[in-house]
Design a protein around this motif. Structure first.
Motif, PDB file in Angstrom:
ATOM      1  N   HIS A  41       0.820  -1.212   0.000  1.00  0.00           N
ATOM      2  CA  HIS A  41       0.000   0.000   0.000  1.00  0.00           C
ATOM      3  C   HIS A  41       0.860   1.271   0.000  1.00  0.00           C
ATOM      4  CE1 HIS A  41      -3.695  -2.264   0.412  1.00  0.00           C
ATOM      5  NE2 HIS A  41      -3.152  -2.949   1.399  1.00  0.00           N
ATOM      6  N   GLU A  42       1.970   1.245   0.728  1.00  0.00           N
ATOM      7  CA  GLU A  42       2.831   2.431   0.760  1.00  0.00           C
ATOM      8  C   GLU A  42       3.409   2.717  -0.627  1.00  0.00           C
ATOM      9  OE1 GLU A  42       6.871   4.155   2.929  1.00  0.00           O
ATOM     10  OE2 GLU A  42       6.100   2.178   3.471  1.00  0.00           O
ATOM     11  N   LEU A  43       3.912   1.676  -1.289  1.00  0.00           N
ATOM     12  CA  LEU A  43       4.463   1.859  -2.633  1.00  0.00           C
ATOM     13  C   LEU A  43       3.392   2.329  -3.598  1.00  0.00           C
ATOM     14  CD1 LEU A  43       6.687   1.585  -4.774  1.00  0.00           C
ATOM     15  CD2 LEU A  43       6.155  -0.869  -4.897  1.00  0.00           C
ATOM     16  N   GLU A  44       2.215   1.706  -3.550  1.00  0.00           N
ATOM     17  CA  GLU A  44       1.134   2.091  -4.452  1.00  0.00           C
ATOM     18  C   GLU A  44       0.694   3.531  -4.213  1.00  0.00           C
ATOM     19  OE1 GLU A  44      -1.979  -0.781  -4.103  1.00  0.00           O
ATOM     20  OE2 GLU A  44      -0.624  -2.474  -4.467  1.00  0.00           O
ATOM     21  N   SER A  45       0.670   3.942  -2.946  1.00  0.00           N
ATOM     22  CA  SER A  45       0.273   5.309  -2.624  1.00  0.00           C
ATOM     23  C   SER A  45       1.277   6.313  -3.180  1.00  0.00           C
ATOM     24  CB  SER A  45       0.147   5.454  -1.104  1.00  0.00           C
ATOM     25  OG  SER A  45      -0.167   6.783  -0.753  1.00  0.00           O
ATOM     26  N   ARG A  46       2.546   6.006  -3.040  1.00  0.00           N
ATOM     27  CA  ARG A  46       3.575   6.930  -3.536  1.00  0.00           C
ATOM     28  C   ARG A  46       3.552   7.024  -5.058  1.00  0.00           C
ATOM     29  NH1 ARG A  46       9.025   6.891   0.179  1.00  0.00           N
ATOM     30  NH2 ARG A  46       7.983   7.137   2.199  1.00  0.00           N
ATOM     31  N   LEU A  47       3.343   5.896  -5.714  1.00  0.00           N
ATOM     32  CA  LEU A  47       3.266   5.921  -7.177  1.00  0.00           C
ATOM     33  C   LEU A  47       2.048   6.720  -7.639  1.00  0.00           C
ATOM     34  CD1 LEU A  47       4.223   2.222  -8.050  1.00  0.00           C
ATOM     35  CD2 LEU A  47       5.646   4.261  -8.329  1.00  0.00           C
ATOM     36  N   ALA A  48       0.941   6.549  -6.920  1.00  0.00           N
ATOM     37  CA  ALA A  48      -0.269   7.298  -7.277  1.00  0.00           C
ATOM     38  C   ALA A  48      -0.058   8.799  -7.096  1.00  0.00           C
ATOM     39  CB  ALA A  48      -1.445   6.810  -6.434  1.00  0.00           C
ATOM     40  N   GLU A  49       0.582   9.178  -5.987  1.00  0.00           N
ATOM     41  CA  GLU A  49       0.848  10.599  -5.738  1.00  0.00           C
ATOM     42  C   GLU A  49       1.759  11.198  -6.807  1.00  0.00           C
ATOM     43  OE1 GLU A  49       2.490  10.724  -1.857  1.00  0.00           O
ATOM     44  OE2 GLU A  49       0.602  10.240  -0.841  1.00  0.00           O
ATOM     45  N   ALA A  50       2.677  10.355  -7.318  1.00  0.00           N
ATOM     46  CA  ALA A  50       3.609  10.833  -8.344  1.00  0.00           C
ATOM     47  C   ALA A  50       3.021  10.752  -9.748  1.00  0.00           C
ATOM     48  CB  ALA A  50       4.910  10.032  -8.276  1.00  0.00           C
ATOM     49  N   GLY A  51       1.778  10.246  -9.850  1.00  0.00           N
ATOM     50  CA  GLY A  51       1.140  10.147 -11.159  1.00  0.00           C
ATOM     51  C   GLY A  51       1.728   9.075 -12.057  1.00  0.00           C
ATOM     52  N   LYS A  52       2.368   8.061 -11.460  1.00  0.00           N
ATOM     53  CA  LYS A  52       3.033   7.019 -12.256  1.00  0.00           C
ATOM     54  C   LYS A  52       2.050   5.859 -12.499  1.00  0.00           C
ATOM     55  CE  LYS A  52       7.653   8.333 -10.784  1.00  0.00           C
ATOM     56  NZ  LYS A  52       8.944   7.924 -10.163  1.00  0.00           N
ATOM     57  N   ARG A  53       1.057   6.125 -13.313  1.00  0.00           N
ATOM     58  CA  ARG A  53       0.008   5.154 -13.606  1.00  0.00           C
ATOM     59  C   ARG A  53       0.559   3.910 -14.290  1.00  0.00           C
ATOM     60  NH1 ARG A  53      -4.354   3.717 -11.339  1.00  0.00           N
ATOM     61  NH2 ARG A  53      -3.656   1.608 -11.830  1.00  0.00           N
ATOM     62  N   ASP A  54       1.588   4.069 -15.116  1.00  0.00           N
ATOM     63  CA  ASP A  54       2.146   2.916 -15.818  1.00  0.00           C
ATOM     64  C   ASP A  54       2.757   1.917 -14.849  1.00  0.00           C
ATOM     65  OD1 ASP A  54       4.064   4.844 -15.186  1.00  0.00           O
ATOM     66  OD2 ASP A  54       5.392   4.260 -16.825  1.00  0.00           O
ATOM     67  N   LEU A  55       3.420   2.417 -13.799  1.00  0.00           N
ATOM     68  CA  LEU A  55       4.011   1.516 -12.811  1.00  0.00           C
ATOM     69  C   LEU A  55       2.944   0.890 -11.923  1.00  0.00           C
ATOM     70  CD1 LEU A  55       7.240   3.483 -11.793  1.00  0.00           C
ATOM     71  CD2 LEU A  55       6.990   1.580 -13.403  1.00  0.00           C
ATOM     72  N   LEU A  56       1.878   1.621 -11.637  1.00  0.00           N
ATOM     73  CA  LEU A  56       0.760   1.029 -10.896  1.00  0.00           C
ATOM     74  C   LEU A  56       0.133  -0.116 -11.690  1.00  0.00           C
ATOM     75  CD1 LEU A  56      -0.966   4.200  -9.408  1.00  0.00           C
ATOM     76  CD2 LEU A  56       0.004   2.290  -8.095  1.00  0.00           C
ATOM     77  N   ASP A  57       0.051   0.049 -13.002  1.00  0.00           N
ATOM     78  CA  ASP A  57      -0.481  -1.025 -13.842  1.00  0.00           C
ATOM     79  C   ASP A  57       0.415  -2.258 -13.785  1.00  0.00           C
ATOM     80  OD1 ASP A  57      -2.601   0.555 -14.566  1.00  0.00           O
ATOM     81  OD2 ASP A  57      -1.710   1.224 -16.455  1.00  0.00           O
ATOM     82  N   VAL A  58       1.737  -2.044 -13.718  1.00  0.00           N
ATOM     83  CA  VAL A  58       2.675  -3.165 -13.598  1.00  0.00           C
ATOM     84  C   VAL A  58       2.390  -3.943 -12.312  1.00  0.00           C
ATOM     85  CG1 VAL A  58       5.100  -3.790 -13.228  1.00  0.00           C
ATOM     86  CG2 VAL A  58       4.499  -2.124 -14.992  1.00  0.00           C
ATOM     87  N   LEU A  59       2.187  -3.233 -11.210  1.00  0.00           N
ATOM     88  CA  LEU A  59       1.894  -3.901  -9.937  1.00  0.00           C
ATOM     89  C   LEU A  59       0.559  -4.630  -9.988  1.00  0.00           C
ATOM     90  CD1 LEU A  59       3.061  -1.256  -7.301  1.00  0.00           C
ATOM     91  CD2 LEU A  59       4.335  -3.195  -8.233  1.00  0.00           C
ATOM     92  N   ASP A  60      -0.434  -4.034 -10.641  1.00  0.00           N
ATOM     93  CA  ASP A  60      -1.753  -4.676 -10.734  1.00  0.00           C
ATOM     94  C   ASP A  60      -1.686  -5.992 -11.495  1.00  0.00           C
ATOM     95  OD1 ASP A  60      -3.015  -2.714  -9.302  1.00  0.00           O
ATOM     96  OD2 ASP A  60      -3.672  -1.579 -11.054  1.00  0.00           O
ATOM     97  N   ARG A  61      -0.768  -6.083 -12.441  1.00  0.00           N
ATOM     98  CA  ARG A  61      -0.677  -7.300 -13.263  1.00  0.00           C
ATOM     99  C   ARG A  61       0.051  -8.445 -12.565  1.00  0.00           C
ATOM    100  NH1 ARG A  61       0.271  -3.418 -17.438  1.00  0.00           N
ATOM    101  NH2 ARG A  61       2.528  -3.771 -17.337  1.00  0.00           N
ATOM    102  N   ILE A  62       0.689  -8.186 -11.429  1.00  0.00           N
ATOM    103  CA  ILE A  62       1.411  -9.244 -10.725  1.00  0.00           C
ATOM    104  C   ILE A  62       0.472 -10.393 -10.364  1.00  0.00           C
ATOM    105  CG2 ILE A  62       2.580  -9.820  -8.557  1.00  0.00           C
ATOM    106  CD1 ILE A  62       3.999  -7.152  -8.715  1.00  0.00           C
ATOM    107  N   LEU A  63      -0.711 -10.048  -9.862  1.00  0.00           N
ATOM    108  CA  LEU A  63      -1.677 -11.077  -9.472  1.00  0.00           C
ATOM    109  C   LEU A  63      -3.087 -10.571  -9.762  1.00  0.00           C
ATOM    110  CD1 LEU A  63      -1.659 -13.899  -8.015  1.00  0.00           C
ATOM    111  CD2 LEU A  63      -2.386 -12.649  -5.977  1.00  0.00           C
ATOM    112  N   PRO A  64      -3.778 -11.194 -10.712  1.00  0.00           N
ATOM    113  CA  PRO A  64      -5.148 -10.769 -11.011  1.00  0.00           C
ATOM    114  C   PRO A  64      -6.041 -10.874  -9.779  1.00  0.00           C
ATOM    115  CG  PRO A  64      -4.313 -12.238 -12.721  1.00  0.00           C
ATOM    116  CD  PRO A  64      -3.322 -12.275 -11.599  1.00  0.00           C
ATOM    117  N   ALA A  65      -7.066 -10.030  -9.732  1.00  0.00           N
ATOM    118  CA  ALA A  65      -7.933  -9.938  -8.552  1.00  0.00           C
ATOM    119  C   ALA A  65      -8.656 -11.243  -8.243  1.00  0.00           C
ATOM    120  CB  ALA A  65      -8.931  -8.805  -8.744  1.00  0.00           C
ATOM    121  N   HIS A  66      -8.930 -12.062  -9.266  1.00  0.00           N
ATOM    122  CA  HIS A  66      -9.703 -13.284  -9.029  1.00  0.00           C
ATOM    123  C   HIS A  66      -8.841 -14.445  -8.560  1.00  0.00           C
ATOM    124  CE1 HIS A  66      -8.042 -14.183 -13.010  1.00  0.00           C
ATOM    125  NE2 HIS A  66      -8.348 -15.445 -12.795  1.00  0.00           N
TER     126      HIS A  66
END
Length: 294
Positions: A71-96
């Motif tokens: 959550h800390e890493l995701e929050s910092r990336l979001a604050e920095a507007g780094k949507r591409d890196l947030l997408d990389v983290l989201d792809r590590i493990l699909p929600a289902h």
């Protein structure tokens, strides 16, 4: 064969890659920017698995951390507007997809590691993936190929095999198969790490398996072998006497990333497949052409 659950035996020490694996799980070693375990998980998810069972030891925490939210890493990336890196983290493990971690208390071999997953698997068919065998395919992922083949031939168990040089057969379990033009062939017998002169062929069993839950009773009955370990190959040999077991010659390339040579080969091939890293390699080889020609 509806395979929803995949087992990843990740309790090993990775001694062939010391000192890198002294403090880092070998499954977390990167091929460029992707840990080995991520390739295996991606293959399982693409084949339809939604429950991932990691059989680990009490010292390995990095694999669980990798698939957990940061959550800390995701929050910092979001604050920095780094949507591409947030997408990389989201792809590590699909929600289902869910992860279950099981501890192998004692290092009693691959067969024992698979047996440790029984409470999670229950009576369902399941896959076993060894992450240090990196299998890449240009078409369907290897596990998806195997599930299709198991459905086609009606196999209750199917293992991936690869032809290896004759002088390397003593490193593997070797399958003796019936002659066929199909990629799937019924196994007559398996021999664990035979001497070259005793090997029944050159088809080596590599790190992908499909089983129904019947393998667990055989693993429970398997006596420890060399080094006091319970060998998965021994349980497969016992299963052959009871049910049809098939070998599958997969379409794709295998990299033994438990070895330095395999890590280098995988890194180079994947670097050549991406435009930015291919440019770096092209420059390197052009600058050092003379050394490669001698």
């Amino acid at each position: 064969m509806r395979v929803r659950k995949a087992v990843f035996p990740v309790a090993g020490l990775g001694t062939r890659l010391l000192p890198a694996t002294k403090a880092v799980a070998k499954e977390m070693l990167p091929i460029i920017d992707t840990p080995l375990i991520q390739f295996a998980v991606g293959e399982a998810v693409a084949a339809g698995c939604d429950t991932l069972v990691f059989v680990t030891n009490r010292h390995k925490h990095s694999i669980a951390d990798h698939f957990d939210r940061s959550h800390e890493l995701e929050s910092r990336l979001a604050e920095a507007g780094k949507r591409d890196l947030l997408d990389v983290l989201d792809r590590i493990l699909p929600a289902h997809v869910s992860c279950v971690f099981v501890t192998q208390r004692d290092p009693l071999g691959l067969g024992h590691a698979v047996l440790c997953a029984q409470p999670v698997i229950g009576d369902e068919p399941f896959a076993v993936l060894l992450p240090d065998d990196l299998l890449l395919a240009s078409g369907p992922p290897v596990l998806a190929q195997m599930i299709e083949a198991a459905e086609r031939v009606g196999a209750s168990a199917l293992v991936a095999v690869e032809q290896v040089p004759r002088d390397q057969v003593s490193r593997y379990g070797i399958a003796d198969v019936e002659a066929t033009s199909d990629r799937a062939a019924r196994i007559r017998r398996v021999v664990e790490k035979p001497a070259v002169e005793d090997a029944p062929g050159d088809l080596a069993i590599v790190g992908r398996y499909l089983f129904d839950a019947g393998i667990f009773s055989l693993l429970a009955e398997t006596r420890p072998g060399v080094g006091g370990e319970i060998q998965l190959t021994d349980a497969i040999a016992a299963l052959i006497d009871r049910d049809p077991v098939f070998a599958y010659r997969f379409e794709g390339r295998r990299y033994d990333c438990g070895s330095r040579a395999g890590v280098v080969q995988a890194t180079l091939d994947l670097a050549m497949a991406s435009a930015d890293t291919r440019a770096v390699l092209s420059t390197f080889f052009a600058r050092n052409r003379g050394e490669f020609e001698t």
